[in-house]
Motif scaffolding. Structure first.
Motif, short mmCIF file in Angstrom:
data_model
loop_
_atom_site.label_atom_id
_atom_site.label_comp_id
_atom_site.label_asym_id
_atom_site.label_seq_id
_atom_site.Cartn_x
_atom_site.Cartn_y
_atom_site.Cartn_z
N LEU A 258 34.91 33.76 46.22
CA LEU A 258 35.47 34.50 47.35
C LEU A 258 36.69 33.79 47.93
CD1 LEU A 258 32.14 35.50 49.11
CD2 LEU A 258 33.75 37.09 48.06
N VAL B 138 39.17 34.95 51.03
CA VAL B 138 38.20 35.18 52.10
C VAL B 138 38.14 33.92 52.98
CG1 VAL B 138 35.75 35.56 52.63
CG2 VAL B 138 36.84 36.81 50.74
N TYR C 10 35.11 41.21 52.32
CA TYR C 10 34.42 41.34 51.03
C TYR C 10 34.83 42.63 50.32
CZ TYR C 10 31.22 37.42 52.03
OH TYR C 10 30.68 36.19 52.29
N ALA D 74 28.24 40.53 46.76
CA ALA D 74 29.28 40.77 47.76
C ALA D 74 29.15 42.18 48.33
CB ALA D 74 30.65 40.56 47.14
#
Length: 217
Positions: free
Chosen positions: A122, A127, A170, A185
């Protein structure tokens, strides 16, 4: 969901649950110098649940150095008798359960450490660090408790106000994630989208379930 999620019999893995509520109420109960009658009644209910969990563990042959019932009393008194025992985490969780929503099942997993690999995936797609699962799933309780001694049980928290940001982050990267992490996710994004909507509704009604609690056990 992912290659790491346990399929079939969940007892071979670790269960991940999430609930929502006002963490300030829990902290006030466990740190109060003089408790109100309402707090005393709540603590009595929690003691009953601790005793039931102690009995279940005894039936399963699980031997804890400190009973969960004793751990609850020690946390409430501010006098833990050890710095390494999972009983205190169980006692804290059962206190939270008396105040928070019914738990949402987020699946069963072979290894909690798998989420750190998900963190890397991620983060590679941008993220933010505070929205990575390894950050909020294992952040610990808002009170200082003796360490459980193993990876589980694990307690984590995330401010409910960050649920919408997590769902958005996400969702934006979902199609670019390695297939191993895509299902997890999506599961988190869907759960957080729902929690964000519930939080908005609660605030309009004058309440503030400010914390998402994660319980890995």
């Amino acid at each position: 969901m992912s290659g790491e999620r346990v399929k079939g019999n969940a007892t071979v893995g670790h269960c991940l649950e999430m609930s929502t509520g006002d963490m300030r109420t829990v902290v006030r109960l466990l740190t109060a110098v003089e408790r109100t009658e309402r707090q005393d009644r709540t603590l009595t209910r929690v003691r009953t649940e601790c005793a039931r969990t102690d009995a279940r563990f005894r039936e399963q042959g699980i031997d804890l150095a400190v009973s969960i019932s004793q751990a609850l009393d020690e946390v409430a008194d501010g006098t833990p008798s050890t710095d390494l025992c999972p009983s205190y985490s169980y006692a804290f969780y059962l206190t939270v359960a008396a105040h928070f929503s019914d738990p949402t099942d987020l699946g069963a997993w072979r290894r909690p450490s798998w989420f750190h690999a998900m963190d890397d995936e991620l983060a590679r797609h941008g993220v933010p660090a505070d929205l990575l699962p390894g950050t909020f799933l294992f952040s610990g309780p808002p009170l200082r408790l003796p360490h459980p001694g193993d990876a589980v049980p694990a307690i984590g928290t995330l401010p409910t106000r960050r649920a919408a940001a997590l769902a958005d982050a996400y969702t934006r990267v979902l199609d670019r994630l390695d297939p191993e992490f895509r299902g997890a996710a999506r599961r988190f994004a869907d759960a957080m989208r729902f929690e964000a909507e519930q939080w908005d509704s609660a605030r309009r009604l004058g309440t503030n379930p400010d914390t998402l609690l994660f319980w890995f056990h």
